[in-house]
Design an enzyme around this catalytic site. Structure first.
Site, PDB file in Angstrom:
ATOM      1  N   GLY A 542       9.670  28.031  62.548  1.00  0.00           N
ATOM      2  CA  GLY A 542      10.895  28.267  63.299  1.00  0.00           C
ATOM      3  C   GLY A 542      12.041  28.516  62.370  1.00  0.00           C
ATOM      4  N   GLY A 545      12.257  25.403  59.877  1.00  0.00           N
ATOM      5  CA  GLY A 545      11.129  24.935  59.089  1.00  0.00           C
ATOM      6  C   GLY A 545       9.801  25.249  59.749  1.00  0.00           C
ATOM      7  N   ALA A 546       8.762  24.596  59.249  1.00  0.00           N
ATOM      8  CA  ALA A 546       7.420  24.864  59.753  1.00  0.00           C
ATOM      9  C   ALA A 546       6.858  23.624  60.451  1.00  0.00           C
ATOM     10  CB  ALA A 546       6.507  25.260  58.593  1.00  0.00           C
ATOM     11  N   LYS A 562       7.213  18.436  61.789  1.00  0.00           N
ATOM     12  CA  LYS A 562       8.103  19.560  61.492  1.00  0.00           C
ATOM     13  C   LYS A 562       8.766  19.312  60.146  1.00  0.00           C
ATOM     14  CE  LYS A 562      12.320  21.354  63.485  1.00  0.00           C
ATOM     15  NZ  LYS A 562      12.923  21.500  64.806  1.00  0.00           N
ATOM     16  N   ASP A 664      19.723  25.144  72.794  1.00  0.00           N
ATOM     17  CA  ASP A 664      18.727  26.106  72.312  1.00  0.00           C
ATOM     18  C   ASP A 664      17.512  26.146  73.226  1.00  0.00           C
ATOM     19  OD1 ASP A 664      17.883  28.102  70.669  1.00  0.00           O
ATOM     20  OD2 ASP A 664      17.153  26.796  69.071  1.00  0.00           O
TER      21      ASP A 664
END
Ligand SMILES: *[C@@H]1O[C@H](CO)[C@@H](O)[C@H](O)[C@H]1NC(C)=O
Ligand SMILES: *[C@@H]1O[C@H](CO)[C@@H](O)[C@H](O)[C@H]1NC(C)=O
Ligand SMILES: *[C@@H]1O[C@H](CO)[C@@H](O)[C@H](O)[C@H]1NC(C)=O
Ligand SMILES: *[C@@H]1O[C@H](CO)[C@@H](O)[C@H](O)[C@H]1NC(C)=O
Ligand SMILES: *[C@@H]1O[C@H](CO)[C@@H](O)[C@H](O)[C@H]1NC(C)=O
Ligand SMILES: *[C@@H]1O[C@H](CO)[C@@H](O)[C@H](O)[C@H]1NC(C)=O
Ligand SMILES: *[C@@H]1O[C@H](CO)[C@@H](O)[C@H](O)[C@H]1NC(C)=O
Length: 870
Positions: A542, A545-546, A562, A664
């Site tokens: 994202g 981060g991952a 995350k 979001d």
């Protein structure tokens, strides 16, 4: 109808006639009954009157489905129906049919569904239930509903000889007496057994526990006695247990903790005694627990804090004693809490200040003392009763305390001040208070000095440590982790200690629960869990981060990790924000953070990660837009999408009640758990409204396409911004087209695209895959047509909500609470005739599983729940 009349006789080969849901009044023209070719006759949900002709079964010999529910038909149910030997389904519910239920339905060998609920059937003689004997010959019978009639008599022994395929058996709200026959244990396919509101006596037959498939057991409002069978916990699928309003005595068996799926327990208004079993609170999904008006004694176990999902909890009018356990303040989902009419003493736990979602709090008629905890005046409380305790101190004037009709503080002679309508004496401006004040300030000063000393000492040592460890980091910055670990200190310490010790004893290796929230996990541990953050375990990347899938040995649980890419601008802030916002949020529709990890990796760099529950079904995004490579049969049908819309609305409302805005919301941040329940995740941009009020500068945040227009014009983040994102998300889910789809350019946006289609052309913009998977197609496809019609109506309503939420002007956007109410109404409409609603009390269940949960109102909560129903 008159104009159609003449043409009926010409339709000699008509097989399906459906005029349901049309508000047609009057009687059915007789020629219609002469169409002998008809297989399916559907006249349900109109305003039709009159009798069904006595010879209907002879004139319509090919009839397979008869839908006449939801009208105003009167007179007897024609005995001749049994001559139409192909009948599979008879729905005559919600009319005014009277007389006896025909005794010859047993001739209908294929009959699978018989719905007669909500009529005036029964002549008050004890053989009103004799029709059951004949039904034992219907070996395909699956659903039988005769609820809400006037049927009298006792349940016959041969009930156990009904079809073993029977899934639904509903006798509720009749005049049935006698005991429950033990033969019931033969009906092994039962998922729903409802006999509420009758006059049944005797015990709950032990055989009930053999009904393995049972999901709902409703025996409330009878005169049953004896104990609750101790092996009740064997029915592991149960999600609703209603035994309220009987004469049950004895204790609650501890096997009740075996129910993994149980959401609703109603044991109130019995003679139950003993202590509340601790296992009761280890049921993970428990949402409602009512044990009021019994004779329970002992403490309220502190294990109550394990009940993360508990929304409604009442122990009113028992003999519980001791202090109110302060971990109760960890049950953040609580909306209704009734502890009144017990022997509780001591303080109202200060942790109650965490229960920001509370709407009703009744602590009256106890022996509580001390001050009222701060913060209650900031809640959205609708009812607060503190009467008849020994509370003291000054009453706040704001919030619920400012409305005489919502608050009651009678019989607390030491309370003072407050809103003048409450007529408390004014608080004396005491000299002693001044004195106390000066004492307090002295104390404060000394504490400050001590703290300063400690801080400088620790600073000294830490900087020493850091200087040695790494030259790059000369200053000691308090880490987020420290900050978090400090939080629980607010809780009463001595109790916390006991709490922790007991807990350890009880669950040595449990899945992390509320108090473990901030369990410490090191970089090494996370690295091991994710196979060294291997690409094989990567589930997504994202903005910040991952995300990796991992298995935590220590907790024997699968998690999602995350890892923040700290080189990205805002990543650090995202970590802090998410960690702080999410740390103490628990809701069925919000992804849970298990811990925030702030550590150093093997190379000595900062490492920040969040550990969440793992969501096996991934993000909604993947389901809506299956990309080329993933040719998995991933699709969501209409009902699934509707449920997701409801789930997300529930989550947003929960957040708003806690004054948090998400900022979001989009399909890639909505995750689906094992049961396809939606959970909102990624709170990297979330903010507390209180913070927003203080910000001057406005940075536009969010993902292109989901940002409300006013942000471009310099407005501050607001709940309406989330409503906008919700609207866009809803339209995306229905149309299958994201707001950044190539087709949206120039002046055409998703919002306009949807708006233009309203209402006639909505079916044209709907994601074709939504229509693919269709609900149960009935034998005659009548139901199919109905379902499609109903779905069409529902889709129009949903698109309308989507459009209204995404209006350009924030003021015109719909309120989320209204959205949720409408969504539930849409769902009821869609599921329409599948749900035969209880006429006694209807409460649509906002946040819980099940299409529409229907409950009783023996408790005071009922009157407050009415706001939820529609
Ligand atoms: C209709 O059913 C009844 C029994 O319920 C039977 O006596 C009668 O002969 C049947 N009529 C026809 C025309 O089959
Ligand atoms: C069930 O059917 C059999 C024959 O098929 C018949 O002899 C018997 O009387 C029927 N029983 C009832 C209760 O209708
Ligand atoms: C139930 O069915 C069994 C076997 O079919 C039979 O022996 C028994 O008599 C029936 N019970 C009643 C009460 O009719
Ligand atoms: C309940 O389950 C346990 C364990 O499976 C079993 O031993 C017991 O017999 C069951 N009880 C009843 C009444 O079926
Ligand atoms: C109420 O609590 C006080 C101590 O706070 C105790 O002395 C008193 O006996 C209690 N009253 C009752 C009726 O339990
Ligand atoms: C508060 O509780 C007391 C005692 O249970 C009761 O008498 C009173 O009516 C309640 N107040 C309100 C406003 O319901
Ligand atoms: C007080 O509460 C009642 C009932 O909840 C509500 O209708 C009324 O508007 C409230 N009054 C004020 C001034 O908030």
């Amino acid at each position: 109808m008159g104009s159609v009349r003449g043409e009926f006789s010409q339709l000699v080969s008509l097989e399906v006639l459906s005029i349901s849901e049309n508000e047609i009044s009057g009687t059915i023209p007789p020629p219609l009954y002469n169409l002998s070719s008809i297989k399916c006759l559907d006249v349900g949900w109109n305003r039709l009157q009159g009798n069904l002709p006595p010879n209907i079964g002879l004139t319509l010999p090919n009839l397979q489905e008869l839908h006449a529910e939801g009208n105003q038909f009167t007179g007897p149910i024609p005995v001749s129906l049994s001559n139409a030997s192909r009948l599979l389904l008879i729905k005559l519910g919600n009319n005014s049919f009277s007389g006896s239920v025909p005794m010859n339905f047993g001739r209908l060998k294929g009959l699978s569904k018989l719905y007669l609920g909500g009529n005036r059937l029964g002549i008050g003689k004890s053989h009103d239930l004799s029709f059951l004997h004949s039904l034992t010959n219907c070996s395909s019978l699956q659903e039988l509903d005769v609820s809400d009639n006037r049927l009298s008599g006792s349940l016959p022994d041969f009930m156990g000889n009904l079809s073993t395929q029977l899934r639904i058996l509903w006798f509720g709200s009749n005049r049935i007496f006698g005991s429950i026959p033990s033969g019931i244990q033969n009906l092994v396919s039962l998922t729903t057994l409802r006999m509420e509101y009758n006059s049944l006596t005797g015990i709950i037959p032990i055989g009930v526990v053999k009904l393995n498939e049972l999901r709902r057991l409703s025996l409330g409002g009878n005169e049953l006695s004896g104990e609750i069978p101790s092996s009740l916990g064997n029915i592991t699928q149960l999600y609703l247990l209603d035994l309220f309003g009987n004469n049950l005595w004895g204790t609650v068996p501890s096997s009740i903790g075996n129910f993994t799926f149980l959401q609703f327990i109603h044991l109130d208004n019995n003679n139950l005694s003993g202590t509340l079993p601790r296992s009761l609170f280890s049921i993970p999904s428990l949402t409602e627990l009512h044990v009021e008006s019994n004779s329970f004694t002992g403490d309220l176990p502190f294990e109550v804090s394990y009940s993360n999902a508990l929304g409604r909890f009442s122990v009113s009018n028992n003999k519980l004693s001791g202090e109110i356990p302060s971990p109760l303040g960890n049950c953040l989902s609580l909306e209704y809490l009734c502890l009144d009419g017990n022997l509780f003493q001591g303080l109202i736990p200060p942790t109650f200040a965490n229960l920001k979602g509370l709407r009703l709090l009744d602590l009256s008629r106890n022996n509580l003392s001390g001050m009222i905890p701060q913060g209650l005046e900031t809640f959205a409380l609708e009812y607060l009763n503190l009467s008849f305790n020994n509370l003291e101190g000054e009453l706040p004037k704001q919030g619920v305390f400012g409305n005489v009709s919502q608050v009651s503080v009678l019989g607390n002679s030491k309370l003072c001040g407050g809103f003048q309508g409450l007529q408390l004496r004014p608080c004396p401006i005491q000299v002693s208070k001044k004195h106390r004040k000066s004492l307090a300030s002295k104390l404060k000063i000394s504490i400050i000095i001590v703290v300063l000393c400690l801080v400088s000492l620790s600073c000294f040592f830490t900087s020493l440590y850091w200087v040695r460890k790494s030259k790059r980091k000369p200053f000691a910055v308090p880490s987020v982790e420290d900050k978090l670990r400090r939080k629980p200190a607010a809780v009463n310490k001595s109790r916390m200690k006991r709490f922790a010790v007991n807990k350890l004893r009880r669950k040595p290796v449990a899945v992390p629960s509320a108090e473990d929230s901030f369990m410490k996990l090191s970089y090494a541990e996370l690295s091991k869990a994710t196979g060294g953050f291997s690409a094989a375990n990567l589930v997504g990347t994202g903005r910040s981060g991952a995300v990796y899938k991992g298995f935590l040995d220590r907790y024997k649980t699968v998690v999602a990790v995350k890892v923040f890419n700290l080189e990205r601008r805002g990543a650090m802030r995202g970590f802090m924000s998410e960690c702080e916002t999410m740390g103490n949020i628990r809701h069925r529709n919000i992804v849970r953070i298990l811990t925030c990890c702030s550590s150093i990796d093997f190379k000595g760099n900062d490492f920040k990660a969040l550990v969440y529950e793992y969501m096996p079904n991934g993000s909604l995004d993947k389901w809506l837009h299956s990309d080329g490579q993933e040719q998995l049969q991933r699709n969501l049908n209409f009902l699934q999408r509707l449920n997701i819309a409801i789930d997300v609305a529930s989550a947003l409302i929960y957040l708003y009640r806690r004054l948090i805005i998400h900022r979001d919301l989009k399909p890639s941040n909505i995750l689906l758990d094992n049961d396809m329940i939606a959970r909102v995740g990624d709170f990297g941009l979330a903010k507390f409204l209180s913070e927003v009020a203080q910000t001057r500068t406005v940075v536009v945040m969010g993902t292109a396409g989901y940002i409300a227009l006013e942000y471009g014009m310099g407005s501050k983040p607001s709940t309406q911004g989330d409503a906008y994102r919700y609207g866009i998300f809803l339209l995306e889910m229905i149309t299958g087209k994201g707001p950044t789809n190539d087709m949206f350019k120039d002046n055409l946006t998703l919002h306009h695209f949807a708006k233009l289609a309203l209402p006639e052309r909505v079916m044209e913009i709907v994601d074709p895959r939504l229509l693919e998977e269709e609900a149960e197609v009935s034998q005659c496809s009548v139901n199919h047509i109905n379902t499609m019609n109903r779905m069409g109506d529902c889709l129009i309503s949903m698109v309308r909500i989507g459009v209204m939420c995404s209006m350009e002007s924030p003021r015109e956007r719909m309120d989320m609470e209204v959205v949720l109410t409408e969504k539930n109404a849409i769902k009821d409409l869609y599921l329409g005739d599948e749900i035969h609603q209880d006429k006694q009390v209807i409460r649509s269940q906002l946040l819980c599983e099940g299409p529409s949960y229907i409950s009783h109102s023996l408790d005071i909560i009922g009157s407050y729940a009415e706001k939820d129903s529609n």
